[in-house]
Design a protein around this motif. Structure first.
Motif, PDB file in Angstrom:
ATOM      1  N   THR A  60      49.621  76.775 -31.526  1.00  0.00           N
ATOM      2  CA  THR A  60      48.224  76.577 -31.156  1.00  0.00           C
ATOM      3  C   THR A  60      47.630  75.431 -31.964  1.00  0.00           C
ATOM      4  OG1 THR A  60      47.645  78.389 -32.689  1.00  0.00           O
ATOM      5  CG2 THR A  60      47.656  78.896 -30.342  1.00  0.00           C
ATOM      6  N   PHE A  90      42.454  76.938 -30.797  1.00  0.00           N
ATOM      7  CA  PHE A  90      42.978  78.266 -30.505  1.00  0.00           C
ATOM      8  C   PHE A  90      43.651  78.827 -31.747  1.00  0.00           C
ATOM      9  CE2 PHE A  90      42.508  77.352 -26.013  1.00  0.00           C
ATOM     10  CZ  PHE A  90      42.426  78.598 -25.409  1.00  0.00           C
ATOM     11  N   ASP A 110      42.077  85.871 -24.935  1.00  0.00           N
ATOM     12  CA  ASP A 110      41.822  84.931 -23.842  1.00  0.00           C
ATOM     13  C   ASP A 110      43.052  84.766 -22.968  1.00  0.00           C
ATOM     14  OD1 ASP A 110      39.028  83.572 -24.406  1.00  0.00           O
ATOM     15  OD2 ASP A 110      40.013  83.803 -26.341  1.00  0.00           O
ATOM     16  N   ARG A 160      40.724  81.729 -28.151  1.00  0.00           N
ATOM     17  CA  ARG A 160      39.969  80.493 -28.284  1.00  0.00           C
ATOM     18  C   ARG A 160      38.976  80.633 -29.434  1.00  0.00           C
ATOM     19  NH1 ARG A 160      39.010  76.347 -24.610  1.00  0.00           N
ATOM     20  NH2 ARG A 160      39.900  77.559 -22.894  1.00  0.00           N
ATOM     21  N   GLU A 215      35.276  76.155 -30.195  1.00  0.00           N
ATOM     22  CA  GLU A 215      35.866  75.611 -28.973  1.00  0.00           C
ATOM     23  C   GLU A 215      35.245  76.248 -27.741  1.00  0.00           C
ATOM     24  OE1 GLU A 215      38.250  73.757 -26.091  1.00  0.00           O
ATOM     25  OE2 GLU A 215      37.629  73.235 -28.120  1.00  0.00           O
ATOM     26  N   GLN A 216      34.886  77.515 -27.812  1.00  0.00           N
ATOM     27  CA  GLN A 216      34.238  78.167 -26.676  1.00  0.00           C
ATOM     28  C   GLN A 216      32.965  77.434 -26.291  1.00  0.00           C
ATOM     29  OE1 GLN A 216      33.608  82.287 -27.557  1.00  0.00           O
ATOM     30  NE2 GLN A 216      35.782  82.752 -27.718  1.00  0.00           N
ATOM     31  N   SER A 239      33.975  73.790 -24.913  1.00  0.00           N
ATOM     32  CA  SER A 239      34.707  73.783 -23.650  1.00  0.00           C
ATOM     33  C   SER A 239      33.779  73.870 -22.446  1.00  0.00           C
ATOM     34  CB  SER A 239      35.716  74.936 -23.599  1.00  0.00           C
ATOM     35  OG  SER A 239      35.052  76.178 -23.609  1.00  0.00           O
ATOM     36  N   GLU A 243      38.591  71.754 -17.771  1.00  0.00           N
ATOM     37  CA  GLU A 243      39.865  72.236 -18.306  1.00  0.00           C
ATOM     38  C   GLU A 243      40.918  72.245 -17.219  1.00  0.00           C
ATOM     39  OE1 GLU A 243      40.816  76.524 -19.481  1.00  0.00           O
ATOM     40  OE2 GLU A 243      40.318  75.576 -21.393  1.00  0.00           O
TER      41      GLU A 243
END
Length: 206
Positions: free
Chosen positions: A111, A116, A136, A189, A193-194, A197, A202
């Motif tokens: 990761t 992640f 996730d 995640r 990053e959540q 994103s 993606e």
């Protein structure tokens, strides 16, 4: 849920000739400027050699078959066999692998740090197991013939096959043949990053 057959995975030879890799699944994000955000693969190693360096990557390895290997790190040597717990280490750490005898088959999770995280567990091989999706992305890799029940269907997995598509909150049951472990790999995640994103597209999981 989706069953990935080991025999159908494309084989990529290593540049140094020391083995081959089969990619089970990966998550890519075009906006991140990286090859992958997470990746799961199965490698067959038949010669001693150094691991490739992956800066900014966290890794975990587990032995699926063979006599195992000794991983030589700067500060210690770690022996891994098929009964060992998965071993986690930083992708940029210099690691030299010594194959103990013949060849080994190993499971690798990676990761991108800060994007992640992951966890890999070797589950008991005796009796029926109930597994709920809490990450996730949740993937199972089977050490032997295993019956999988859930989401209104029954599947039969063979050695080194993988199960993908267990969504958070979904529950399945696995019944492995005696002595065959099940490997549970969870990808989470990061909170930062959540948020990020949501602002970039993606690409789908391969």
């Amino acid at each position: 849920m989706r069953l990935i057959r080991f025999q159908d995975l494309p084989v990529t030879p290593w540049r140094n000739g020391g083995g081959v890799t089969r990619e089970v699944a990966a998550r890519h994000d075009a906006g991140a400027g990286s090859d992958f955000l997470w990746r799961l693969s199965i490698a067959t190693v038949n010669a001693d050699g150094a691991f490739s360096s992956f800066a900014g990557i966290d890794r975990t390895i587990a032995m699926l078959a063979g006599r195992g290997m000794a991983l030589q790190l700067p500060d210690r040597t770690v022996s891994l066999g098929t009964e060992s717990e998965p071993f986690a280490f930083a992708g940029e750490a210099p690691v030299h692998a010594k194959v103990l005898e013949g060849e080994t088959t190993d499971l690798n999770a990676m990761t991108r740090r800060g994007v992640f995280t992951h966890a890999m567990r070797r589950l008991p091989s005796d009796g029926r197991l109930s597994i709920e999706g809490t990450a996730d992305e949740t993937v199972l890799v089977f050490g032997g013939r295993t019956v999988v029940e859930g989401l209104g269907e029954t599947l039969v997995a063979d050695r080194f096959d993988a199960l993908l598509g267990i969504a958070p909150g979904q529950r399945i049951a696995v019944t492995p043949e005696p002595g065959a472990p099940t490997y549970l790999i969870q990808f989470f995640r990061s909170q930062a990053e959540q948020k990020d994103s949501k602002e970039r597209p993606e690409t789908p999981m391969s």
